[in-house]
Design an enzyme around this catalytic site. Sequence first.
Site, PDB file in Angstrom:
ATOM      1  N   LYS A  34       0.810  -1.209   0.000  1.00  0.00           N
ATOM      2  CA  LYS A  34       0.000   0.000   0.000  1.00  0.00           C
ATOM      3  C   LYS A  34       0.851   1.270   0.000  1.00  0.00           C
ATOM      4  O   LYS A  34       0.636   2.169  -0.810  1.00  0.00           O
ATOM      5  CB  LYS A  34      -0.912  -0.011   1.227  1.00  0.00           C
ATOM      6  N   THR A  35       1.808   1.301   0.900  1.00  0.00           N
ATOM      7  CA  THR A  35       2.642   2.499   0.990  1.00  0.00           C
ATOM      8  C   THR A  35       3.388   2.728  -0.309  1.00  0.00           C
ATOM      9  O   THR A  35       3.542   3.857  -0.772  1.00  0.00           O
ATOM     10  CB  THR A  35       3.640   2.373   2.151  1.00  0.00           C
ATOM     11  N   ASP A 211      -5.199   8.103   3.188  1.00  0.00           N
ATOM     12  CA  ASP A 211      -4.686   6.798   3.584  1.00  0.00           C
ATOM     13  C   ASP A 211      -5.504   6.277   4.770  1.00  0.00           C
ATOM     14  O   ASP A 211      -6.130   7.058   5.473  1.00  0.00           O
ATOM     15  CB  ASP A 211      -3.213   6.965   3.981  1.00  0.00           C
ATOM     16  N   GLU A 212      -5.500   4.975   4.990  1.00  0.00           N
ATOM     17  CA  GLU A 212      -6.235   4.375   6.115  1.00  0.00           C
ATOM     18  C   GLU A 212      -7.696   4.841   6.136  1.00  0.00           C
ATOM     19  O   GLU A 212      -8.214   5.238   7.179  1.00  0.00           O
ATOM     20  CB  GLU A 212      -5.581   4.728   7.459  1.00  0.00           C
ATOM     21  N   GLN A 242      -9.157  -4.177   8.232  1.00  0.00           N
ATOM     22  CA  GLN A 242      -8.231  -3.687   9.255  1.00  0.00           C
ATOM     23  C   GLN A 242      -8.791  -2.482  10.000  1.00  0.00           C
ATOM     24  O   GLN A 242      -8.053  -1.699  10.601  1.00  0.00           O
ATOM     25  CB  GLN A 242      -6.887  -3.322   8.623  1.00  0.00           C
ATOM     26  N   ARG A 602       0.689  -9.330  10.764  1.00  0.00           N
ATOM     27  CA  ARG A 602       1.955  -8.606  10.941  1.00  0.00           C
ATOM     28  C   ARG A 602       3.148  -9.518  10.678  1.00  0.00           C
ATOM     29  O   ARG A 602       4.272  -9.066  10.497  1.00  0.00           O
ATOM     30  CB  ARG A 602       2.114  -8.039  12.367  1.00  0.00           C
TER      31      ARG A 602
END
Length: 665
Positions: A34-35, A211-212, A242, A602
Site C-alpha cells: 500500500k505504501t 490513507d487508512e 483492518q 503482521r
Amino acid sequence: MGIDYRAELNSAQYEAVTTIDGPLLIIAGAGSGKTRVITYRIAYMLDSHIPQKAILALTFTNKAAREMWERVRTLTGKKLTNLTVGTFHSFGAQILREHIHLLGYRPTFSIYDTQDQKALLKQCIQEVGLNPDLANISTIRNTISAIKTGRAVWNAENEVYRAVYEEYHAHLRAYHAVDFDDLIVLPIRLFETHPEVIASYRERFRYILIDEFQDTSILQYHFIKLLAEEHRNLCVVGDDDQSIYSWRGANYENFALFERDFPERKEVKLEQNYRSVQTILEAANQLISHNTNRKEKRLWSGRPGKTAIYLTFPSDEREESEYIAETIRTVVLKERIPYHEIGVLVRTNSLMTPIEDAFLRHNIPYKLSGGTSFFERKEIKDIIAYLRVILNPDDDVSLLRIINTPRRGIGRQTLHMLGEYATEHELSIYSALTSLLYAQGLPPQVARTFDEFVSLIEEFGERISRRTSIAETVRDLVDRIDYFEYLMQEHRDNEKVARYRYQNLMLFADLIERWENDPDNLNPNLGAYLTRISLITKDELDEEDTKGKVNLMTIHAAKGLEFAHVFLAGVEDGIIPHARALEESEANMEEERRLFYVAITRAREALYLTSCRQRRVMREDQEQTPSPFLEELPDHLIETKAPPSDLTEEDVEDIFARMKSRFGS
DNA sequence: TTTTCTATCAGCAAC
DNA sequence: TGATAGAAAA
C-alpha cells in the site's frame, strides 16, 4: 532518469498508481504494498506535471506522514517544499491556526487531550449538578466525542449528559481551547460559514489522497468531501478488514458513502501479499471470512513456508513470558533473526508487565511502544501547562494544573473563592487573579502569592513574544519555579526518581532546542510547538535506537508494521475478544476479530500464539479459556507445542480437546 | 487553610 | 499500579 512504473509494480498496483483523475477507491489488503502504491502515485502525479502544492495527502499518524514524505522524496529525488502530507488532526490544526479568528477564537488556542478534557468535565459535572452516580467521566467523555464525531445522536439514554455537553463547550470557548474532535469540527464549521475559505482550499488542493480510509469518522469523511467534491480527484486507500478504531469514531460505512457520493469512481483491489508465508495468509483469510458485511478479498503470496503458526498453553502469565523470552533467544541464536525483526503483541497495555520482566531477566533488549508517552509524563505535562498558560492565560484547565504546582499555598479554599469570583464576573481564572489584585481587597499573604504568580506568567509571556529561544525559556522557567526542589519534596523516599524526572525535563528542553534549530522548520514559535506535541504520536521520539530491540506493543500500535516473527500473548477469551468491548455491543465481536486479523498479518515467517490457562487479573487468579478465535483458524496449519514446562504432550492434547468441545467445532 | 497521610477503588485500544 | 477522596497533622 524516470521511474519505470510498469516494471516496478504489478498490474493492479500500476492501475492504482496511474489513475489520477477522478475518484478512485483502492482496497489494499494487508501487506499488499500500500505504501509503495501511495508513494509511486504521488511520484506519478509529479511526473504528470501536477504541481506539488496542488496535492494533499492525509494519514492518521505523523509517523506515517513523515515516512510517506520521505519515501516520495527518495523516489523522485525532488525537494518537496510545497507538498502537503499530514494527519487529519495536524491539517485541521493548521487550518485553524490560520483562520480560527473567524470563529471568534484567538490563534493562540490550546489543544486539550483526553486528560485535559476529563479535568474540565469534572468541573462541568459539578457546575450543572449532575447526579454523581451517573457521572462516570470516561463514559461522558466518550459520549461527547461520539456525538461530535457523528457516530451517535442524542437519545433517551444519553440525554442526561446534554447539560454537561453544553457546559463543556461553553468552557472550551471561553478558554480559547479546542479538543481533538474540534480539530475536524471547527474546520468544517469554518468551511460552511465562510465560503471564501473553502474556496481557497479547493482551488489549491485539486488532488487529494486519503490513507487508512477505514479509520476515518463520518466527520472526517464530511471534511474530505467538502474539500474534494468540486474537482473530484479523490483517492481513498484502505482495508475494511483492518478497521480497528471504531471506538475512536472510525466508521467503515464510509466506503459506502464514498460509493454513493462518487458514483463515477474506479476501484482497484490489491490482493497480492508481499509479506507473509502462505500458511499465515490462509489462517488470516479463514479467520476473517467469519465476518459479515466485508469486501470480499483473498490474500495470497504463494510464498511457501513450513508450519509457521505455533500455539502453546502456558499455565500462567509468568510461564507465558518465560516461553516468549526463551523462544526469542532460540530464534535469535539459531535462525539469526535480529531482535528488531521480532514483534510481541498484546491486546492491552497491562499484559506487557510480565513480559517486560521476563525480558529483563533474560537480558533481551526491547522497545516499548504505547503506554504513557514521554509527553504524557506528569513533569512534562506540568511544564507544558505552564507554556500553555504563558501563551493563552485564559486556559483555565492548564492554569488550574499549575497554579499550585509547585506548592505556593493556593489550596482548595482559595481556589474555590477564585472560581466563584471568576464565574460571577464571567472571567477566566487568570483574569480573576489580576482583577482581584487590582481591587486590593485581599489578605496580604494571598495578595503576595497571586502577585508573584501573575508576574511570573507575565514575565515569561514577554520573553516568548520577544522570540527568545524557547528551550532557554523552558530551562529558566524550570529553574525559576524550582521544580527540582518540588520533585525532591514529592519523592523524599526516593531521590533517584526525582533526579530521573528532572532529567526528563532537561531532555524536553533539548528536544525543543533541536526542533527550534531545525533548518526545515520555517516558523519555530511556541504556538506551533505546542500544537505539534499535542498531536505527536508515541513512536516518534525514538526511532534511532530501535535497532537490535524486540518490539513490545499493543495490537493497535502494530498496525502498519511487520516483523519476521510475531508473538501474540494472552490469546484468551475475555482478552481477545476483550470482555469490555463485547459488553458495549455484540457488534464489537467483528472488530475484535479484525484486531486478531491485524495481529496475525503482521508476521512474515512465523507466528506464536500463547493462551494461558490461568492469569492474575486485579490481584486475583482467574481461570482462563482460550480465545474462541483459535477455533476459527484451520487446524492443520497450527502446531501445538508443549510449553517449556513439565506439561506433557497429553495435557496439551487434552486442553485442546476440551476447548473444542466447549466451542463445538 | 494547606499539606500530608491513609484507605479505597478501578484498570481496553489513542489522535 | 495509580489515582483520588477524605481524615489527620502542620
